[in-house]
Design an enzyme around this catalytic site. Structure first.
Site, PDB file in Angstrom:
ATOM      1  CE  LYS A 293      -4.007   1.902   2.509  1.00  0.00           C
ATOM      2  NZ  LYS A 293      -4.924   1.692   3.659  1.00  0.00           N
TER       3      LYS A 293
ATOM      4  CB  SER B 108      -8.292   3.344   2.681  1.00  0.00           C
ATOM      5  OG  SER B 108      -7.468   2.726   3.651  1.00  0.00           O
TER       6      SER B 108
ATOM      7  CB  SER C 267      -8.567   0.522   5.560  1.00  0.00           C
ATOM      8  OG  SER C 267      -9.334   1.695   5.505  1.00  0.00           O
TER       9      SER C 267
END
Lengths: 490, 93
Positions: A78, A153, A177
């Site tokens: 990420k 997310s 997330s």
């Protein structure tokens, strides 16, 4: 051989035993990304030194050195984790040219075990969002059906694995997330206990809630990554001093648990299709001998409002560092020169941050401001303790808790982005886990009629990851989900 | 409850320029969010300590060893405006 379908263990063993080289694995995944990621948009940037790093693993093996238990395993990271020399944007214009001078502890540890960062994945800006639609770099599409969101997310990390661009990925979970995008993309996603994984080098959103974790196609794949990342770190004083006992290949599937089903979870607005898949899973587990008991978490309805007050307050404080002086986006002055420092800050921040981030900074600033602090932030922090106490009371009479992950399966792109409240309410089953600091995981069990994945959630007491993984292995074995392939790219 | 002026005041505190239209839009959204939050007023929290860190933190010290990290080159490598090895800012006095 189809390299994209290999498990983490198969890749590491194959590379270690020279059945194939790390470079061959690296090239296979990179070729697939180059061919297909334009449809998914799961990566913000690719690691230009990826093949070089793979060759270094091969060289180690050729020299008879131990390359580590993750030798040659590509990991999609990420874009929230700092990677030395590799651009790290947090999905924001604010950091569009930011190149960190150090690497996050958890990424560094994976690299020490021979894992290779393949690229940095798309995400909601500063992890604020549930659909990756707030990313400055464009949204991310769900590989199961490209007109649906991948969740967020950590949407890019989920989509990248579902699309077979990497065998496994890293996400971060502040209010769901990791677990929500994992459930939307048919993956296993794990948020360990708060304090299990160092937050050093992880760009902060809400420091008392943020936790890194793996996303993968199997429980085993995630276990390998947990073993690589977990454990104390002298660079983050909130990591627990408890040593991490390895779980890979040692934790076995088990049914000898008493599992709590919180009655409040089934009074809420979860879709019928979500509940149907959930109860089917519970029935299957009952047949295997798992014992279920009804439990009560009376403060469940308060979790989302408490979460948004705590998270925005911490975010407004954490994001005050983005002033555009030492790093980050720099605006142009209105006139020839900047009139004042404040003018410079305010314009840098106005142009560098997107709408959702601004909304949360403002809400958090309000909640912490003089005259409102007690009514909002302090009140939320007190109710937070009650939420955690609910869990602690329940765990006196059961080993684990199960519930849904989200109220709905993946939703269509563009359908919720303009209604913040609707987006926030989708987090009802995940946020309380972060508020209480508990380990939680999402595990896929079925698909909807139109072929979108459905998942269940397991929640454990603090530091009880092993039991959580044992039950997850059981669910994985009986659901038969592993092997189902996202077909949106075909 | 949350007037445009209130939102503009908060935006000043946050060092974040917003337009009048944005202030109106955010104001309406915040009102909805805060209304939702106000349900918590009825939760009894007398004598409840705020919870700020969810797991016990055992503070510890690391060895005080010299390391070669955070060099001047590292720290200044992302700066938008430098003079030598100093960050350049507008006049503050």
């Amino acid at each position: 051989m189809d390299m994209h379908r290999l498990t983490v263990k198969e890749i590491a063993q194959g590379v270690r035993s020279k059945k194939f080289s790390a470079l061959e694995v690296a090239r296979a995944f990179r070729a697939r990304i180059e061919k297909l990621d334009q449809k998914v948009n799961s990566f913000i940037s690719l690691n230009t030194k990826f093949e070089e790093a793979a060759s270094a693993v091969d060289a180690k093996i050729a020299n008879g050195e131990d390359p580590g238990f993750l030798a040659g395993v590509p990991v999609a990271v990420k874009d929230l984790f700092c990677t030395k020399g590799l651009k790290t944007t947090a999905g924001s214009k604010m950091l569009s040219s930011f190149v960190p001078s150090y690497t996050a502890t958890c990424v560094e540890r994976l690299e020490q075990q021979g894992a290779l960062v393949i690229g940095k994945t798309n995400m909601d800006e500063f992890a604020m969002g549930s659909s990756t639609e707030t990313s400055f770099y464009g949204g991310c599409n769900n590989p199961w059906d490209l007109s649906y969101v991948a969740g967020g997310s950590s949407g890019g990390s989920a989509a990248a694995v579902a699309a077979h661009f990497a065998p496994v990925s890293l996400g971060s979970d502040t209010g769901g997330s990791i677990r929500q995008p994992a459930s939307f993309c048919g993956l296993t996603g794990i948020k360990p206990t708060y304090g299990r994984i160092s937050r050093f080098g992880m760009i902060a959103f809400a420091s008392s809630l943020d936790q890194a974790g793996p996303m993968g196609k199997t429980v085993d794949d995630c276990s390998y990554i947990l073993d690589g990342m977990c454990g104390p770190d002298e660079r983050d004083s909130t990591t627990s001093r408890k040593a991490w006992e390895p779980v890979r290949d040692s934790v076995k599937r088990s049914t000898k648990f008493r599992v709590g089903l919180p009655v409040e979870y089934f009074k809420s607005a979860a879709d019928e299709v979500v509940l149907k898949a959930f109860w089917k899973c519970i029935e299957d587990l009952k047949k295997q001998g798992v014992e279920f008991v009804d439990v009560s978490l009376p403060n469940t309805p308060h979790a989302v409002p408490v979460y948004y007050m705590v998270a925005t307050s911490e975010a407004s404080s954490n994001l005050s560092r983005y002033d555009g002086i030492r790093y980050g986006y720099r605006a142009e002055p209105e006139g020839k020169e900047w009139g004042s420092l404040e003018e410079l800050y305010s314009k840098n921040r106005a142009e560098g941050f997107g709408k959702e981030v601004k909304r949360r900074i403002l809400l958090g600033t309000f909640a912490l401001s003089s005259g409102y602090y007690d009514a909002y932030y302090a009140k939320a922090s007190k109710v937070r303790r009650l939420i955690r106490q609910d869990f602690m009371d329940v765990f006196k009479s059961c080993d684990l808790i199960m519930g849904p992950v989200t109220t709905t399966p993946a939703f269509k792109t563009g359908t919720r982005i303009n209604d913040p409240m609707k987006m926030y309410l989708n987090d009802i089953f995940t946020t309380s886990v972060n508020l209480a600091g508990l380990p939680g995981m999402s595990i896929p069990v079925a698909t909807t009629e139109s072929g979108l994945p459905l998942a269940v959630q397991i929640i454990g007491p603090h530091f009880a990851e092993k039991n959580m993984l044992s039950l997850a292995l059981e669910i994985e074995a009986i659901s038969g989900f592993v092997g189902k392939v996202a077909n949106g790219l075909q | 409850m949350l007037k445009k002026e209130d939102v503009l005041k908060v935006s000043k505190l946050a060092r974040l320029n917003i337009t009048d239209e944005e202030a109106t839009e955010y104001g309406a959204q915040f009102e909805k969010i805060l209304d939702y939050f106000n349900a918590l007023v009825s939760v009894p929290t007398d004598n409840v300590e705020p919870l700020t860190t969810p797991t016990p933190v055992e503070l510890f010290l690391r060895e005080d060893e010299v390391t070669q990290t955070n060099t001047v080159e590292d720290i200044t490598s992302n700066a938008p405006d430098l003079r030598g090895n100093l960050f350049k800012v507008p006049p503050v006095v």
